[in-house]
Design a protein around this motif. Structure first.
Motif, PDB file in Angstrom:
ATOM      1  N   SER A   1      16.257 -18.670  16.000  1.00 14.37           N
ATOM      2  CA  SER A   1      16.103 -17.550  15.082  1.00 14.37           C
ATOM      3  C   SER A   1      15.115 -16.543  15.658  1.00 14.37           C
ATOM      4  CB  SER A   1      15.623 -18.047  13.708  1.00 14.37           C
ATOM      5  OG  SER A   1      15.564 -16.982  12.793  1.00 14.37           O
ATOM      6  N   ARG A   2      15.590 -15.741  16.545  1.00 19.27           N
ATOM      7  CA  ARG A   2      14.734 -14.783  17.244  1.00 19.27           C
ATOM      8  C   ARG A   2      14.735 -13.445  16.530  1.00 19.27           C
ATOM      9  NH1 ARG A   2      16.623 -16.245  23.465  1.00 19.27           N
ATOM     10  NH2 ARG A   2      16.248 -18.485  23.265  1.00 19.27           N
ATOM     11  N   ILE A   3      13.652 -12.717  16.707  1.00 20.00           N
ATOM     12  CA  ILE A   3      13.541 -11.407  16.074  1.00 20.00           C
ATOM     13  C   ILE A   3      13.476 -10.327  17.149  1.00 20.00           C
ATOM     14  CG2 ILE A   3      12.455 -12.269  13.978  1.00 20.00           C
ATOM     15  CD1 ILE A   3       9.742 -11.412  15.110  1.00 20.00           C
ATOM     16  N   PRO A   4      13.926  -9.102  16.806  1.00 17.89           N
ATOM     17  CA  PRO A   4      13.869  -8.011  17.786  1.00 17.89           C
ATOM     18  C   PRO A   4      12.428  -7.677  18.150  1.00 17.89           C
ATOM     19  CG  PRO A   4      15.296  -7.469  15.920  1.00 17.89           C
ATOM     20  CD  PRO A   4      14.541  -8.692  15.536  1.00 17.89           C
ATOM     21  N   ASP A   5      12.255  -7.091  19.302  1.00 19.24           N
ATOM     22  CA  ASP A   5      10.937  -6.650  19.737  1.00 19.24           C
ATOM     23  C   ASP A   5      10.468  -5.473  18.890  1.00 19.24           C
ATOM     24  OD1 ASP A   5      10.882  -8.531  21.798  1.00 19.24           O
ATOM     25  OD2 ASP A   5      11.914  -7.174  23.169  1.00 19.24           O
ATOM     26  N   ASP A   6       9.173  -5.377  18.709  1.00 17.18           N
ATOM     27  CA  ASP A   6       8.544  -4.230  18.068  1.00 17.18           C
ATOM     28  C   ASP A   6       7.846  -3.387  19.134  1.00 17.18           C
ATOM     29  OD1 ASP A   6       8.805  -4.453  15.117  1.00 17.18           O
ATOM     30  OD2 ASP A   6       7.756  -6.362  15.403  1.00 17.18           O
ATOM     31  N   PRO A   7       7.812  -2.071  18.975  1.00 19.54           N
ATOM     32  CA  PRO A   7       6.973  -1.270  19.865  1.00 19.54           C
ATOM     33  C   PRO A   7       5.504  -1.602  19.640  1.00 19.54           C
ATOM     34  CG  PRO A   7       7.832   0.083  18.075  1.00 19.54           C
ATOM     35  CD  PRO A   7       8.530  -1.241  17.979  1.00 19.54           C
ATOM     36  N   VAL A   8       4.711  -1.507  20.671  1.00 22.41           N
ATOM     37  CA  VAL A   8       3.280  -1.797  20.572  1.00 22.41           C
ATOM     38  C   VAL A   8       2.559  -0.535  20.109  1.00 22.41           C
ATOM     39  CG1 VAL A   8       1.220  -2.547  21.812  1.00 22.41           C
ATOM     40  CG2 VAL A   8       3.454  -3.532  22.390  1.00 22.41           C
ATOM     41  N   VAL A   9       2.050  -0.577  18.888  1.00 22.62           N
ATOM     42  CA  VAL A   9       1.353   0.592  18.341  1.00 22.62           C
ATOM     43  C   VAL A   9      -0.148   0.344  18.183  1.00 22.62           C
ATOM     44  CG1 VAL A   9       3.420   1.398  17.165  1.00 22.62           C
ATOM     45  CG2 VAL A   9       1.807  -0.052  15.934  1.00 22.62           C
ATOM     46  N   GLU A  10      -0.573  -0.923  18.267  1.00 27.96           N
ATOM     47  CA  GLU A  10      -1.986  -1.264  18.223  1.00 27.96           C
ATOM     48  C   GLU A  10      -2.304  -2.135  19.431  1.00 27.96           C
ATOM     49  OE1 GLU A  10      -4.295  -0.351  16.036  1.00 27.96           O
ATOM     50  OE2 GLU A  10      -3.078   0.552  14.442  1.00 27.96           O
ATOM     51  N   SER A  11      -3.542  -2.072  19.898  1.00 26.68           N
ATOM     52  CA  SER A  11      -3.936  -2.853  21.068  1.00 26.68           C
ATOM     53  C   SER A  11      -4.283  -4.291  20.685  1.00 26.68           C
ATOM     54  CB  SER A  11      -5.147  -2.209  21.743  1.00 26.68           C
ATOM     55  OG  SER A  11      -5.502  -2.907  22.925  1.00 26.68           O
ATOM     56  N   ASN A  12      -4.133  -5.202  21.640  1.00 22.32           N
ATOM     57  CA  ASN A  12      -4.486  -6.611  21.452  1.00 22.32           C
ATOM     58  C   ASN A  12      -6.001  -6.790  21.587  1.00 22.32           C
ATOM     59  OD1 ASN A  12      -1.961  -8.643  21.408  1.00 22.32           O
ATOM     60  ND2 ASN A  12      -1.441  -6.806  22.602  1.00 22.32           N
ATOM     61  N   LEU A  13      -6.703  -6.237  20.626  1.00 20.82           N
ATOM     62  CA  LEU A  13      -8.156  -6.338  20.614  1.00 20.82           C
ATOM     63  C   LEU A  13      -8.578  -7.662  19.984  1.00 20.82           C
ATOM     64  CD1 LEU A  13      -9.071  -2.707  19.479  1.00 20.82           C
ATOM     65  CD2 LEU A  13      -8.933  -3.625  21.817  1.00 20.82           C
ATOM     66  N   LYS A  14      -9.833  -7.995  20.157  1.00 21.49           N
ATOM     67  CA  LYS A  14     -10.356  -9.238  19.599  1.00 21.49           C
ATOM     68  C   LYS A  14     -10.085  -9.305  18.104  1.00 21.49           C
ATOM     69  CE  LYS A  14     -14.592 -12.000  19.311  1.00 21.49           C
ATOM     70  NZ  LYS A  14     -16.009 -12.116  19.742  1.00 21.49           N
ATOM     71  N   GLY A  15      -9.531 -10.433  17.670  1.00 19.01           N
ATOM     72  CA  GLY A  15      -9.259 -10.646  16.264  1.00 19.01           C
ATOM     73  C   GLY A  15      -7.863 -10.270  15.816  1.00 19.01           C
TER      74      GLY A  15
ATOM     75  N   THR B   1       9.956 -16.063  18.055  1.00 17.59           N
ATOM     76  CA  THR B   1      10.468 -16.936  17.000  1.00 17.59           C
ATOM     77  C   THR B   1       9.384 -17.289  15.989  1.00 17.59           C
ATOM     78  OG1 THR B   1      10.137 -18.867  18.437  1.00 17.59           O
ATOM     79  CG2 THR B   1      12.361 -17.900  18.372  1.00 17.59           C
ATOM     80  N   THR B   2       8.488 -18.235  16.332  1.00 14.68           N
ATOM     81  CA  THR B   2       7.509 -18.728  15.362  1.00 14.68           C
ATOM     82  C   THR B   2       6.077 -18.805  15.892  1.00 14.68           C
ATOM     83  OG1 THR B   2       7.900 -21.038  15.990  1.00 14.68           O
ATOM     84  CG2 THR B   2       9.261 -20.142  14.208  1.00 14.68           C
ATOM     85  N   GLN B   3       5.898 -18.776  17.195  1.00  8.22           N
ATOM     86  CA  GLN B   3       4.557 -18.992  17.735  1.00  8.22           C
ATOM     87  C   GLN B   3       3.734 -17.710  17.722  1.00  8.22           C
ATOM     88  OE1 GLN B   3       3.834 -21.560  21.023  1.00  8.22           O
ATOM     89  NE2 GLN B   3       5.992 -22.171  21.132  1.00  8.22           N
ATOM     90  N   VAL B   4       2.484 -17.839  17.317  1.00  4.65           N
ATOM     91  CA  VAL B   4       1.576 -16.701  17.219  1.00  4.65           C
ATOM     92  C   VAL B   4       0.241 -17.043  17.874  1.00  4.65           C
ATOM     93  CG1 VAL B   4       2.641 -15.784  15.116  1.00  4.65           C
ATOM     94  CG2 VAL B   4       0.770 -17.436  14.933  1.00  4.65           C
ATOM     95  N   PHE B   5      -0.541 -16.019  18.142  1.00  4.15           N
ATOM     96  CA  PHE B   5      -1.871 -16.222  18.711  1.00  4.15           C
ATOM     97  C   PHE B   5      -2.835 -15.186  18.160  1.00  4.15           C
ATOM     98  CE2 PHE B   5       0.349 -13.379  21.625  1.00  4.15           C
ATOM     99  CZ  PHE B   5      -0.574 -12.371  21.894  1.00  4.15           C
ATOM    100  N   VAL B   6      -4.096 -15.588  18.073  1.00  5.04           N
ATOM    101  CA  VAL B   6      -5.185 -14.669  17.777  1.00  5.04           C
ATOM    102  C   VAL B   6      -5.904 -14.376  19.080  1.00  5.04           C
ATOM    103  CG1 VAL B   6      -7.415 -14.383  16.620  1.00  5.04           C
ATOM    104  CG2 VAL B   6      -5.521 -15.419  15.387  1.00  5.04           C
ATOM    105  N   ASN B   7      -6.118 -13.124  19.352  1.00  3.44           N
ATOM    106  CA  ASN B   7      -6.884 -12.728  20.534  1.00  3.44           C
ATOM    107  C   ASN B   7      -8.359 -13.042  20.313  1.00  3.44           C
ATOM    108  OD1 ASN B   7      -5.009 -11.226  22.477  1.00  3.44           O
ATOM    109  ND2 ASN B   7      -4.545 -10.181  20.543  1.00  3.44           N
ATOM    110  N   LEU B   8      -8.934 -13.780  21.234  1.00  3.89           N
ATOM    111  CA  LEU B   8     -10.364 -14.107  21.167  1.00  3.89           C
ATOM    112  C   LEU B   8     -11.205 -13.162  22.008  1.00  3.89           C
ATOM    113  CD1 LEU B   8     -10.256 -18.012  21.320  1.00  3.89           C
ATOM    114  CD2 LEU B   8     -10.360 -16.526  19.301  1.00  3.89           C
ATOM    115  N   GLY B   9     -10.575 -12.203  22.622  1.00  6.38           N
ATOM    116  CA  GLY B   9     -11.257 -11.177  23.400  1.00  6.38           C
ATOM    117  C   GLY B   9     -10.400  -9.928  23.364  1.00  6.38           C
ATOM    118  N   ASP B  10     -10.880  -8.854  23.955  1.00  4.89           N
ATOM    119  CA  ASP B  10     -10.106  -7.617  24.036  1.00  4.89           C
ATOM    120  C   ASP B  10      -9.106  -7.753  25.184  1.00  4.89           C
ATOM    121  OD1 ASP B  10     -11.528  -6.571  21.926  1.00  4.89           O
ATOM    122  OD2 ASP B  10     -12.899  -5.408  23.186  1.00  4.89           O
ATOM    123  N   ASN B  11      -7.852  -8.039  24.827  1.00  2.00           N
ATOM    124  CA  ASN B  11      -6.806  -8.314  25.814  1.00  2.00           C
ATOM    125  C   ASN B  11      -5.823  -7.156  25.904  1.00  2.00           C
ATOM    126  OD1 ASN B  11      -7.856 -10.940  26.308  1.00  2.00           O
ATOM    127  ND2 ASN B  11      -6.840 -11.682  24.452  1.00  2.00           N
ATOM    128  N   GLY B  12      -6.359  -5.976  26.148  1.00  2.00           N
ATOM    129  CA  GLY B  12      -5.525  -4.783  26.209  1.00  2.00           C
ATOM    130  C   GLY B  12      -4.466  -4.838  27.295  1.00  2.00           C
TER     131      GLY B  12
END
Length: 217
Positions: A117-131, A145-156
């Protein structure tokens, strides 16, 4: 076996260390399509904003999701939380200063139900900043699909790779940063898919975990 394959071992985010070389978040290929369960229906539309409280073994933290940031990601996350998918899940990959990741069910049959059950890609409108919170993906289009992550640093650097944040931690970021990292990126994603919490509890008994995730006002 390529270095990327060896390091990532699944739908994961890995880093050599804070401020050091970082690898692309990449998902291990799923089960061949012929043996996958049928795809689940398209997710319902999420509210424009909603908050999710994660009650975990390390403490509680809250995520604010904003649909404008990544509509497809927000809709899928809303559906998964409402259905209790993230309850009793382990944080199976924790890289201090980079990411903490989860999203494989402790029940292998639940993981299997979502694997196609995959979902379409979204455009990146916000940066992968900490939190911020984003979906893990492969290097192929439409692989979330289902896996997510929280950025623990500024991963731009992840922005240009197509990882679109859909929310941010608004309370308890210190809890997220304190999630047990002793096992790093050792848990094998394919074993988690096959045996779920049975494997993780046996081999990595001190992993922190989500007791319950629920939508709150």
């Amino acid at each position: 076996m390529s270095r990327l394959r060896m390091v990532l071992l699944g739908s994961a985010l890995i880093a050599a260390g804070c401020g050091g070389e970082q690898d692309q978040p990449q998902a291990e290929p799923e089960t061949p399509a012929a043996s996958r369960p049928a795809a689940t229906p398209a997710p319902e539309t999420a509210p424009e904003q909603f908050s999710v409280l994660f009650e975990t073994s390390a403490g509680d933290f809250t995520v604010l999701v904003e649909r404008r940031m990544a509509p497809h990601g927000a809709d899928r996350f809303y559906e998964l939380v409402k259905g209790g998918f993230y309850d009793d899940q382990r944080f199976f990959r924790v890289v201090p200063g980079f990411v903490v990741q989860w999203g494989l069910s402790g029940d292998p049959s639940a993981t299997a139900r979502w694997s196609n059950s995959r979902i379409p890609d979204d455009p990146v409108v916000e940066s992968n900043l900490k939190g911020t919170l984003s979906f893990a993906a492969t290097n192929q289009p439409g692989s979330r699909t289902t896996q997510v992550f929280v950025n623990l640093g500024d991963n731009g650097n992840l922005d240009g790779m197509g990882f679109a944040p859909f929310g941010r931690v608004t309370g308890g970021l210190e809890v997220v940063e304190a999630i047990n990292a002793e096992y790093g990126q050792t848990p094998d994603q394919q074993e988690v898919r096959r045996a779920g919490n049975e494997y993780l509890n046996r081999e990595f008994p001190r992993l922190d975990f989500i007791r319950r995730a629920r939508i709150v006002q």
